[in-house]
Design a protein around this motif. Sequence first.
Motif, mmCIF file in Angstrom:
data_model
loop_
_atom_site.group_PDB
_atom_site.id
_atom_site.type_symbol
_atom_site.label_atom_id
_atom_site.label_comp_id
_atom_site.label_asym_id
_atom_site.label_seq_id
_atom_site.Cartn_x
_atom_site.Cartn_y
_atom_site.Cartn_z
ATOM 1 N N PHE A 111 35.037 107.733 94.376
ATOM 2 C CA PHE A 111 35.988 107.186 93.471
ATOM 3 C C PHE A 111 35.734 108.930 92.749
ATOM 4 O O PHE A 111 37.208 109.669 93.369
ATOM 5 C CB PHE A 111 35.677 106.066 92.921
ATOM 6 N N LYS A 161 38.947 111.879 93.491
ATOM 7 C CA LYS A 161 39.355 113.212 92.254
ATOM 8 C C LYS A 161 39.387 114.341 92.430
ATOM 9 O O LYS A 161 40.353 114.972 91.884
ATOM 10 C CB LYS A 161 38.632 112.324 90.543
ATOM 11 N N MET A 201 57.399 112.922 103.234
ATOM 12 C CA MET A 201 58.205 111.507 103.314
ATOM 13 C C MET A 201 59.717 111.093 102.707
ATOM 14 O O MET A 201 59.956 110.062 103.252
ATOM 15 C CB MET A 201 56.957 110.640 102.256
ATOM 16 N N ILE A 256 59.061 114.097 91.736
ATOM 17 C CA ILE A 256 58.162 113.251 91.538
ATOM 18 C C ILE A 256 56.979 114.087 91.563
ATOM 19 O O ILE A 256 55.068 113.379 90.961
ATOM 20 C CB ILE A 256 57.559 112.152 92.697
ATOM 21 N N ILE A 297 55.512 114.591 88.124
ATOM 22 C CA ILE A 297 54.843 113.218 87.109
ATOM 23 C C ILE A 297 53.641 112.856 88.062
ATOM 24 O O ILE A 297 52.813 112.212 86.828
ATOM 25 C CB ILE A 297 55.695 112.205 87.797
ATOM 26 N N LEU A 298 52.939 112.848 88.883
ATOM 27 C CA LEU A 298 52.406 112.896 90.216
ATOM 28 C C LEU A 298 50.423 113.168 89.593
ATOM 29 O O LEU A 298 50.317 114.721 89.453
ATOM 30 C CB LEU A 298 51.912 112.830 90.937
ATOM 31 N N LEU A 301 54.727 105.000 94.920
ATOM 32 C CA LEU A 301 54.826 106.014 94.046
ATOM 33 C C LEU A 301 55.406 105.074 91.915
ATOM 34 O O LEU A 301 54.451 106.056 91.121
ATOM 35 C CB LEU A 301 56.193 106.791 94.682
ATOM 36 N N LEU A 346 51.726 104.757 90.947
ATOM 37 C CA LEU A 346 50.854 105.537 90.749
ATOM 38 C C LEU A 346 51.905 106.713 89.618
ATOM 39 O O LEU A 346 50.574 107.407 88.963
ATOM 40 C CB LEU A 346 50.456 106.544 92.526
ATOM 41 N N SER A 347 52.450 106.678 89.458
ATOM 42 C CA SER A 347 52.951 107.944 88.323
ATOM 43 C C SER A 347 52.805 107.502 87.284
ATOM 44 O O SER A 347 52.617 107.987 85.837
ATOM 45 C CB SER A 347 54.800 108.050 88.540
ATOM 46 N N PHE A 348 52.933 105.962 86.713
ATOM 47 C CA PHE A 348 52.780 105.291 85.591
ATOM 48 C C PHE A 348 51.434 104.349 85.175
ATOM 49 O O PHE A 348 51.435 104.374 84.127
ATOM 50 C CB PHE A 348 54.496 103.991 84.768
ATOM 51 N N PRO A 367 45.240 104.084 87.868
ATOM 52 C CA PRO A 367 43.936 103.952 87.558
ATOM 53 C C PRO A 367 42.755 105.121 87.176
ATOM 54 O O PRO A 367 42.904 105.961 88.010
ATOM 55 C CB PRO A 367 43.263 103.194 89.746
#
Lengths: 124, 114
Positions: A55, A59, A78, A120, A123-124, B29, B32-34, B37
Motif C-alpha cells: 500500500f 502511494k 477516459m 478532477i 481534486i485527486l 472517481l 476516490l476524490s472525497f 482510503p
Amino acid sequence: MTTKNRPVYLDLKQFRFPIAAIMSVGHRASGVLMILAIPFLAYILDLSLAGPDGFAAVKTILDSLFIKLVLFVVLWAMLHHLLAGIRFLLIDFHMGVEKEIATKSAQAVMVAAPVLAVLIGLIL
Amino acid sequence: MSRQASGLRAWALQRISAAYLGLYLIYMLGHLSFNAPESFEAWRTYVADPGVSIGMLLFVVALLIHAWVGIRDVLIDYVHPIMARVTLLSLFAIGFVGCGLWFAKAIFLASVAA
C-alpha cells in the motif's frame, strides 16, 4: 481478381477532417491507450492489497511526477472516451443526429474532456 | 469468443458494458476524490465488502468484454495481413484473460485476508 486493380486514392493530407471525425478518432485512440493501461491497473490494485508495505509502495508510485503526468493523460482519455461514448449512444437513439447539433456536441466533447480532466486531476 | 462477439451481439455487448463502466467510473472517481482510503486496513476492509468486491469483479468483466470488442474492431479495420491480425488478436486475448485473473486474485485475496 479485377477489383485489385482499382485505383485507390488515400492521401490523408488531401482529406478534410471535420471536428466530429477528429473527435471520433480520439474515441478510438483513447480506447487503445486505456487498453495499454489495463496491466498497470491490475499491478497497482494487486500491490495495494498485498499488505501495508505494498500500500505504501503504491502511494510512492502514484506520487511520482512522471506517473502523475501519465495518469493525467489516461484520465483525459477516459473522460473523452466516456463523453464521446455518451454522444454515440444518444445518436444511436436518434438524438442529435442533425449535422449542426452533431458538430456542436463533438466540439463540446473536445472541450469538456480536458477541462474535466484538469478539475478532477486537481481534486485527486 | 470472436464469433460470439460479432455483429448485433457485439454491438449490444459494447453498449451494455459501456453503461456499467460509465456509471462505475463516475462512482469511483467520486469515491476516490472525497473518500480516498488513508491506510492499508481501511482500503482492504473497503474492498473486502461483498458489495464492493462483486462490483469490482463485474467492472473487470465489463472492462475486458468492452476492451475485446473495441480492439477487435480496431485490428480488423487496420491490420489486413491475416497472420498479423490473428497474432495480435491472440496476444490481446491472452493478455486480457491474464489481466482478468490478476484482478480476480487481488480482489479475492483481499476478501479472504480481511
